[in-house]
Design an enzyme around this catalytic site. Structure first.
Site, PDB file in Angstrom:
ATOM      1  N   TYR A   1      44.050 -30.646 -37.547  1.00 51.11           N
ATOM      2  CA  TYR A   1      44.697 -29.466 -36.905  1.00 51.11           C
ATOM      3  C   TYR A   1      44.858 -29.704 -35.128  1.00 51.11           C
ATOM      4  CZ  TYR A   1      43.692 -26.670 -40.907  1.00 51.11           C
ATOM      5  OH  TYR A   1      43.623 -26.186 -42.233  1.00 51.11           O
TER       6      TYR A   1
ATOM      7  N   HIS B   1      39.908 -32.976 -46.850  1.00 53.70           N
ATOM      8  CA  HIS B   1      41.023 -32.118 -46.907  1.00 53.70           C
ATOM      9  C   HIS B   1      41.784 -32.351 -48.242  1.00 53.70           C
ATOM     10  CE1 HIS B   1      43.370 -30.090 -43.584  1.00 53.70           C
ATOM     11  NE2 HIS B   1      43.601 -29.586 -44.437  1.00 53.70           N
TER      12      HIS B   1
HETATM   13  N1  NAP Z   1      42.939 -26.845 -46.605  1.00 55.56           N
HETATM   14  C1  NAP Z   1      44.134 -26.553 -46.617  1.00 55.56           C
HETATM   15  O1  NAP Z   1      45.006 -27.473 -46.985  1.00 55.56           O
HETATM   16  C2  NAP Z   1      44.719 -25.638 -45.757  1.00 55.56           C
HETATM   17  C3  NAP Z   1      45.985 -25.156 -45.686  1.00 55.56           C
HETATM   18  C4  NAP Z   1      46.712 -24.227 -44.735  1.00 55.56           C
HETATM   19  C5  NAP Z   1      45.774 -23.308 -44.321  1.00 55.56           C
HETATM   20  N2  NAP Z   1      44.339 -23.657 -44.190  1.00 55.56           N
HETATM   21  C6  NAP Z   1      43.378 -22.628 -43.441  1.00 55.56           C
HETATM   22  O2  NAP Z   1      43.788 -21.437 -43.964  1.00 55.56           O
HETATM   23  C7  NAP Z   1      44.027 -20.559 -42.890  1.00 55.56           C
HETATM   24  C8  NAP Z   1      44.956 -19.549 -43.160  1.00 55.56           C
HETATM   25  O3  NAP Z   1      46.178 -19.922 -43.927  1.00 55.56           O
HETATM   26  P1  NAP Z   1      47.434 -19.996 -43.024  1.00 55.56           P
HETATM   27  O4  NAP Z   1      47.154 -19.793 -41.593  1.00 55.56           O
HETATM   28  O5  NAP Z   1      48.376 -20.911 -43.485  1.00 55.56           O
HETATM   29  O6  NAP Z   1      48.471 -18.680 -43.510  1.00 55.56           O
HETATM   30  P2  NAP Z   1      47.949 -17.238 -43.819  1.00 55.56           P
HETATM   31  O7  NAP Z   1      46.692 -16.769 -43.015  1.00 55.56           O
HETATM   32  O8  NAP Z   1      48.295 -16.647 -45.142  1.00 55.56           O
HETATM   33  O9  NAP Z   1      49.031 -16.425 -42.918  1.00 55.56           O
HETATM   34  C9  NAP Z   1      49.161 -16.530 -41.461  1.00 55.56           C
HETATM   35  C10 NAP Z   1      50.533 -15.883 -41.065  1.00 55.56           C
HETATM   36  O10 NAP Z   1      50.384 -14.355 -41.344  1.00 55.56           O
HETATM   37  C11 NAP Z   1      50.461 -13.703 -40.002  1.00 55.56           C
HETATM   38  N3  NAP Z   1      49.703 -12.437 -40.068  1.00 55.56           N
HETATM   39  C12 NAP Z   1      48.327 -12.641 -40.065  1.00 55.56           C
HETATM   40  N4  NAP Z   1      47.876 -11.385 -40.145  1.00 55.56           N
HETATM   41  C13 NAP Z   1      48.971 -10.576 -40.238  1.00 55.56           C
HETATM   42  C14 NAP Z   1      48.928  -9.349 -40.161  1.00 55.56           C
HETATM   43  N5  NAP Z   1      47.976  -8.405 -40.387  1.00 55.56           N
HETATM   44  N6  NAP Z   1      50.238  -8.554 -40.557  1.00 55.56           N
HETATM   45  C15 NAP Z   1      51.113  -9.294 -40.528  1.00 55.56           C
HETATM   46  N7  NAP Z   1      51.421 -10.671 -40.250  1.00 55.56           N
HETATM   47  C16 NAP Z   1      49.904 -11.420 -40.343  1.00 55.56           C
HETATM   48  C17 NAP Z   1      50.368 -14.648 -38.982  1.00 55.56           C
HETATM   49  O11 NAP Z   1      51.158 -14.640 -37.739  1.00 55.56           O
HETATM   50  P3  NAP Z   1      50.826 -14.436 -36.388  1.00 55.56           P
HETATM   51  O12 NAP Z   1      49.609 -15.453 -36.054  1.00 55.56           O
HETATM   52  O13 NAP Z   1      51.803 -14.376 -35.472  1.00 55.56           O
HETATM   53  O14 NAP Z   1      49.887 -13.065 -36.163  1.00 55.56           O
HETATM   54  C18 NAP Z   1      50.631 -15.913 -39.669  1.00 55.56           C
HETATM   55  O15 NAP Z   1      52.043 -16.138 -39.345  1.00 55.56           O
HETATM   56  C19 NAP Z   1      44.545 -21.458 -41.922  1.00 55.56           C
HETATM   57  O16 NAP Z   1      44.621 -21.279 -40.541  1.00 55.56           O
HETATM   58  C20 NAP Z   1      43.650 -22.797 -42.090  1.00 55.56           C
HETATM   59  O17 NAP Z   1      42.346 -22.598 -41.436  1.00 55.56           O
HETATM   60  C21 NAP Z   1      43.876 -24.689 -45.212  1.00 55.56           C
END
Ligand code: NAP
Length: 295
Positions: free
Chosen positions: A48, A106
């Site tokens: 990241y 990862h």
């Molecule tokens: N291990 C892996 O391969 C892997 C892959 C992907 C992610 N991850 C981890 O998982 C974490 C979460 O996954 P992610 O970031 O991909 O997706 P997520 O948490 O499912 O969704 C994030 C999205 O939702 C929006 N959002 C958040 N809260 C909201 C709410 N209350 N109402 C409306 N929209 C909302 C955010 O927009 P805004 O930011 O504009 O508010 C962003 O666009 C990552 O940050 C990372 O740490 C790990």
């Protein structure tokens, strides 16, 4: 805060804050906001490129290091025993800490056995409080859990209402591996935040679709790390401990499962070749930061 207890007895907050796709410029502010909102678990990764900003926010917050649960992940190009050990030391430096609470591999590609041996040693040396994996689906999970000396404690996989990972979770439960959801909202893909079933359930409890999703994960025993760059949403996502879903609502949620990824399949040969290609490219150009797909 509620906690899950990992197989080695370590307690991990069931709700944390993820910083994937949070830019270097915004990351320190976002992590400080998340800590202010009450989060005490932070999820970053070598890939990241924001471990430094997470580390400096933790330092700046004045909150004791012991109160914060820090997770990072080793990227594939750092797999193999030597490289992995070195990269974990580098992550600790960037995070300004002399231990990491949870270090994950990862992706399930390249020399993950060599990398796992390095994590096992760092765990035994007390540098890592817990070790785990990410994106290891049942075949690779069973493999590593069966043949490694130390069994992974956590497996972070894509999990949300449209891809519930029922079978994967069954195997994680069987092998004593804690499931953690990445993209707990599926990043909102396929209109998840506007799904009528979620809005209807939410209206009953005066909660948003996002809060219903997080509560559903928590009631299934799935750890979550939602990401938002907006303070009000961080607060909204944190306020999920004052209600619980009825059995009927849990059943309705189960009915939303499409049993397929909203991103990509780790079994798609083209995707595996894509992972190989970025490792190859980075070997020849250390500065290359190829556009990240969803990992
Ligand atoms: N291990 C892996 O391969 C892997 C892959 C992907 C992610 N991850 C981890 O998982 C974490 C979460 O996954 P992610 O970031 O991909 O997706 P997520 O948490 O499912 O969704 C994030 C999205 O939702 C929006 N959002 C958040 N809260 C909201 C709410 N209350 N109402 C409306 N929209 C909302 C955010 O927009 P805004 O930011 O504009 O508010 C962003 O666009 C990552 O940050 C990372 O740490 C790990």
């Amino acid at each position: 805060m509620e906690y899950v207890t990992l197989s080695n007895g370590v307690q991990m907050p069931i709700l944390g804050y993820g910083v994937y796709q949070v830019t270097k410029d915004e990351c320190q502010r976002c992590v400080l906001d998340a800590l202010k909102a009450g989060y005490r678990s932070l999820d970053t990764a070598q890939s990241y490129y924001n471990e430094e900003e997470v580390g400096s926010a933790v330092r700046k917050s004045g909150i004791s290091r012991k109160e914060i649960f820090l997770t990072s992940k080793v990227w594939i190009e750092h797999y193999g025993y030597e490289e992995c050990r070195k990269s974990v030391e580098e992550s600790m430096e960037k995070l300004q800490t002399d231990y990491i609470d949870l270090m994950l591999l990862h992706q399930p590609f390249s020399d993950y056995y060599g990398a796992w041996r390095a994590l096992e040693e760092l765990y035994e040396a007390g540098k890592l409080r817990a070790i785990g994996i990410s994106n290891f689906y049942p075949d690779r999970l069973i493999d590593l859990a069966s043949f490694a000396r130390i069994r992974p404690m956590v497996n972070q996989v894509e999990t949300h209402p449209y891809n519930q990972q029922v079978l994967a979770k069954e195997y994680m439960d069987k092998y004593g591996v804690q499931i953690e959801a990445w993209a707990p909202f599926g990043e909102g893909r396929g209109g998840l935040f506007e799904d009528p079933a979620l809005l209807e359930i939410g209206a009953k409890y005066q909660k948003t679709a996002a809060q219903v999703m997080l509560r559903w994960h928590i009631e299934r025993g799935v750890a979550v790390i939602p990401k938002s760059t907006h303070y009000e949403r961080m607060v909204e996502n944190f306020n999920v401990f004052d209600f619980s879903l009825s059995a009927e609502d849990m059943e309705k949620m189960a009915g939303l499962d499409k049993k397929e990824s909203s991103f990509f399949s780790h079994y798609d040969p083209a995707m595996v070749e894509w992972f190989v290609q970025i490792v190859e490219e980075r070997k020849t150009n250390h500065d290359s930061r190829k556009e990240h797909k969803n990992w």
